[in-house]
Design a protein around this motif. Sequence first.
Motif, PDB file in Angstrom:
ATOM      1  N   GLU A  82     -14.487  38.788  -0.244  1.00  0.00           N
ATOM      2  CA  GLU A  82     -14.541  38.361   1.159  1.00  0.00           C
ATOM      3  C   GLU A  82     -15.667  39.043   1.928  1.00  0.00           C
ATOM      4  O   GLU A  82     -16.150  38.495   2.931  1.00  0.00           O
ATOM      5  N   THR A  83     -16.086  40.239   1.474  1.00  0.00           N
ATOM      6  CA  THR A  83     -17.179  40.918   2.177  1.00  0.00           C
ATOM      7  C   THR A  83     -18.546  40.356   1.794  1.00  0.00           C
ATOM      8  O   THR A  83     -19.552  40.725   2.402  1.00  0.00           O
ATOM      9  N   GLY A  84     -18.607  39.492   0.764  1.00  0.00           N
ATOM     10  CA  GLY A  84     -19.872  38.848   0.422  1.00  0.00           C
ATOM     11  C   GLY A  84     -20.379  39.112  -0.970  1.00  0.00           C
ATOM     12  O   GLY A  84     -21.585  39.346  -1.166  1.00  0.00           O
ATOM     13  N   PHE A  85     -19.483  39.057  -1.955  1.00  0.00           N
ATOM     14  CA  PHE A  85     -19.878  39.250  -3.350  1.00  0.00           C
ATOM     15  C   PHE A  85     -19.144  38.269  -4.255  1.00  0.00           C
ATOM     16  O   PHE A  85     -18.016  37.867  -3.963  1.00  0.00           O
ATOM     17  N   ALA A  86     -19.787  37.914  -5.352  1.00  0.00           N
ATOM     18  CA  ALA A  86     -19.045  37.388  -6.497  1.00  0.00           C
ATOM     19  C   ALA A  86     -18.487  38.593  -7.241  1.00  0.00           C
ATOM     20  O   ALA A  86     -19.156  39.621  -7.346  1.00  0.00           O
ATOM     21  N   VAL A  87     -17.265  38.481  -7.743  1.00  0.00           N
ATOM     22  CA  VAL A  87     -16.637  39.619  -8.418  1.00  0.00           C
ATOM     23  C   VAL A  87     -16.104  39.179  -9.779  1.00  0.00           C
ATOM     24  O   VAL A  87     -15.210  38.330  -9.861  1.00  0.00           O
ATOM     25  N   PHE A  88     -16.672  39.740 -10.826  1.00  0.00           N
ATOM     26  CA  PHE A  88     -16.119  39.594 -12.164  1.00  0.00           C
ATOM     27  C   PHE A  88     -15.143  40.741 -12.389  1.00  0.00           C
ATOM     28  O   PHE A  88     -15.495  41.908 -12.204  1.00  0.00           O
ATOM     29  N   HIS A 140     -24.073  34.184 -18.842  1.00  0.00           N
ATOM     30  CA  HIS A 140     -23.520  33.080 -18.054  1.00  0.00           C
ATOM     31  C   HIS A 140     -23.775  33.201 -16.556  1.00  0.00           C
ATOM     32  O   HIS A 140     -23.281  32.374 -15.783  1.00  0.00           O
ATOM     33  N   LEU A 141     -24.547  34.182 -16.119  1.00  0.00           N
ATOM     34  CA  LEU A 141     -24.803  34.333 -14.691  1.00  0.00           C
ATOM     35  C   LEU A 141     -25.425  33.074 -14.084  1.00  0.00           C
ATOM     36  O   LEU A 141     -25.116  32.706 -12.948  1.00  0.00           O
ATOM     37  N   ALA A 142     -26.277  32.400 -14.845  1.00  0.00           N
ATOM     38  CA  ALA A 142     -26.941  31.198 -14.322  1.00  0.00           C
ATOM     39  C   ALA A 142     -25.966  30.048 -14.083  1.00  0.00           C
ATOM     40  O   ALA A 142     -26.309  29.083 -13.390  1.00  0.00           O
ATOM     41  N   ASP A 143     -24.746  30.153 -14.624  1.00  0.00           N
ATOM     42  CA  ASP A 143     -23.757  29.092 -14.437  1.00  0.00           C
ATOM     43  C   ASP A 143     -23.081  29.158 -13.072  1.00  0.00           C
ATOM     44  O   ASP A 143     -22.342  28.233 -12.716  1.00  0.00           O
ATOM     45  N   TYR A 144     -23.324  30.231 -12.318  1.00  0.00           N
ATOM     46  CA  TYR A 144     -22.606  30.441 -11.066  1.00  0.00           C
ATOM     47  C   TYR A 144     -23.589  30.692  -9.915  1.00  0.00           C
ATOM     48  O   TYR A 144     -24.753  31.054 -10.156  1.00  0.00           O
ATOM     49  N   PRO A 145     -23.136  30.531  -8.672  1.00  0.00           N
ATOM     50  CA  PRO A 145     -24.038  30.686  -7.515  1.00  0.00           C
ATOM     51  C   PRO A 145     -24.266  32.157  -7.170  1.00  0.00           C
ATOM     52  O   PRO A 145     -23.891  32.635  -6.095  1.00  0.00           O
ATOM     53  N   VAL A 146     -24.891  32.889  -8.073  1.00  0.00           N
ATOM     54  CA  VAL A 146     -25.068  34.330  -7.907  1.00  0.00           C
ATOM     55  C   VAL A 146     -26.517  34.720  -8.180  1.00  0.00           C
ATOM     56  O   VAL A 146     -27.278  33.972  -8.800  1.00  0.00           O
ATOM     57  N   ASP A 183     -11.794  37.515 -15.158  1.00  0.00           N
ATOM     58  CA  ASP A 183     -11.673  36.592 -14.033  1.00  0.00           C
ATOM     59  C   ASP A 183     -12.952  36.636 -13.214  1.00  0.00           C
ATOM     60  O   ASP A 183     -13.700  37.617 -13.246  1.00  0.00           O
ATOM     61  N   LEU A 184     -13.168  35.573 -12.426  1.00  0.00           N
ATOM     62  CA  LEU A 184     -14.286  35.539 -11.484  1.00  0.00           C
ATOM     63  C   LEU A 184     -13.779  35.107 -10.120  1.00  0.00           C
ATOM     64  O   LEU A 184     -13.077  34.101 -10.001  1.00  0.00           O
ATOM     65  N   TYR A 185     -14.122  35.889  -9.099  1.00  0.00           N
ATOM     66  CA  TYR A 185     -13.788  35.578  -7.707  1.00  0.00           C
ATOM     67  C   TYR A 185     -15.070  35.199  -6.975  1.00  0.00           C
ATOM     68  O   TYR A 185     -16.050  35.954  -7.011  1.00  0.00           O
ATOM     69  N   LEU A 186     -15.056  34.041  -6.314  1.00  0.00           N
ATOM     70  CA  LEU A 186     -16.229  33.548  -5.607  1.00  0.00           C
ATOM     71  C   LEU A 186     -15.866  33.145  -4.188  1.00  0.00           C
ATOM     72  O   LEU A 186     -14.899  32.398  -3.985  1.00  0.00           O
ATOM     73  N   PRO A 187     -16.613  33.604  -3.177  1.00  0.00           N
ATOM     74  CA  PRO A 187     -16.417  33.055  -1.832  1.00  0.00           C
ATOM     75  C   PRO A 187     -16.678  31.546  -1.858  1.00  0.00           C
ATOM     76  O   PRO A 187     -17.687  31.100  -2.408  1.00  0.00           O
ATOM     77  N   ARG A 238     -22.615  26.148  -0.969  1.00  0.00           N
ATOM     78  CA  ARG A 238     -24.058  26.249  -0.743  1.00  0.00           C
ATOM     79  C   ARG A 238     -24.865  26.015  -2.020  1.00  0.00           C
ATOM     80  O   ARG A 238     -26.032  25.611  -1.947  1.00  0.00           O
ATOM     81  N   CYS A 239     -24.268  26.300  -3.178  1.00  0.00           N
ATOM     82  CA  CYS A 239     -24.903  26.025  -4.485  1.00  0.00           C
ATOM     83  C   CYS A 239     -26.194  26.821  -4.703  1.00  0.00           C
ATOM     84  O   CYS A 239     -27.036  26.421  -5.508  1.00  0.00           O
ATOM     85  N   GLY A 240     -26.355  27.919  -3.993  1.00  0.00           N
ATOM     86  CA  GLY A 240     -27.554  28.722  -4.187  1.00  0.00           C
ATOM     87  C   GLY A 240     -27.353  29.763  -5.262  1.00  0.00           C
ATOM     88  O   GLY A 240     -26.315  29.824  -5.929  1.00  0.00           O
ATOM     89  N   HIS A 241     -28.363  30.599  -5.442  1.00  0.00           N
ATOM     90  CA  HIS A 241     -28.270  31.690  -6.419  1.00  0.00           C
ATOM     91  C   HIS A 241     -28.708  32.990  -5.752  1.00  0.00           C
ATOM     92  O   HIS A 241     -29.611  33.689  -6.225  1.00  0.00           O
ATOM     93  N   THR A 242     -28.045  33.296  -4.635  1.00  0.00           N
ATOM     94  CA  THR A 242     -28.412  34.459  -3.830  1.00  0.00           C
ATOM     95  C   THR A 242     -27.288  35.474  -3.670  1.00  0.00           C
ATOM     96  O   THR A 242     -27.511  36.556  -3.133  1.00  0.00           O
ATOM     97  N   LEU A 243     -26.090  35.158  -4.113  1.00  0.00           N
ATOM     98  CA  LEU A 243     -24.934  36.012  -3.877  1.00  0.00           C
ATOM     99  C   LEU A 243     -24.956  37.236  -4.788  1.00  0.00           C
ATOM    100  O   LEU A 243     -24.984  37.100  -6.016  1.00  0.00           O
TER     101      LEU A 243
END
Length: 367
Positions: free
Chosen positions: A143-149, A178-184, A100-104, A110-115
């Motif tokens: 919720e604290t500011g991470f993407a979580v796989f 697949h990291l480039a597919d997500y805002p991370v 699974d992937l959890y995203l704020p 924001r569509c950035g790649h900084t998370l």
Amino acid sequence: MTSTQTIEELSAQCAAKYGITREMIDHAERWTETDGDLEGLSEERVRGILDMRFGAIAVDTPRSELWHTPDTIDVIEDIPYLPDGGYDTEAGQCRGHLLDLYLPHDAVLRCGHTLPVYIDIHGGGFTYGYKELNRNFNVHLAETGFAVFSLNYRPAPQTDLKGQLADVQAALRWIKAHLADYPVNPNAVFLTGDSAGGALTMLTLAIENSAEAAVAFGIDEPSGIGFAGAAPVCGVYSLASKQAADEAGLGVTAFAPDTRIALDEALGTEFFAGLEAADPQFLTAEGLVNNVDLPPLFITTCSDDFLEADNLALATALSRKGADFELFDPKAGRHEALGHVFVIGMPWLTASVDCLERIRDFSYDRC
């Protein structure tokens, strides 16, 4: 060979021992195997695994009423990281090969790649639980500011320790691709895991950072993610065989032989098969620290964690080496309990909130 009827009888006996109803067992199958993968095992092995699983179900069932996902978190569920990932076992699919992937939601907008990213490996004595077991923790971490796989892996008896580490590696390879597919941020990836998942976390770091460890655990090509750090929670690190530990002269302050003995009794000695080259140098806290150049670590335990000593042994070895680490070891208050993996099972507690904030600060300072 144990018959289906015998498994049903043993399951009923174990359920009665823990006061678990059939309804509770069915409910728990949202986050764990219960008794559906035990065919062909000896009666002793079935009893050992059921005892571990049903004891945990008794604890997690009331807590599950508080598991929820707020609107501020987006969840992408049941992504197969291997081609056979899925729930249709009759068609040859494997639930253990999903993530699974959890995203704020704000990061998605924001569509950035900084998370920064955390990859979570759930615990459960190597036999209990799937990724859903850690859903509430994953939500709070996001919720604290991470993407979580959040990873599944095949629980014992479906595979052994080498197989579980191979599953983790397969998931890591999928994530890296697949990291480039997500805002991370692909250069700010951290690893976490609790209890048995803490062991898998540390062993994965060994595989990623030591060619000798990779060979010892049967991994031909580590993922190469390049972890910026890790935050193991109440991990179990006394996994060496007693014979190997005795031959290495490991004392009781650094190693608890009863842990491996109990796992051998519950899971079978075959769970640790083929690990002679890893035993004991990568199957103890001290061995991991002395034989691997580890990334920065945030270690969580507490005063009433039954694995506190293992985690303090890890911190002690890191301190002696002059490594970069932080230790969070709160003392349970008078008339209070924290207990094993408190931040996973009860992330709303004051100590858990403090822990999550410290993990955020630790991680953000290192990426």
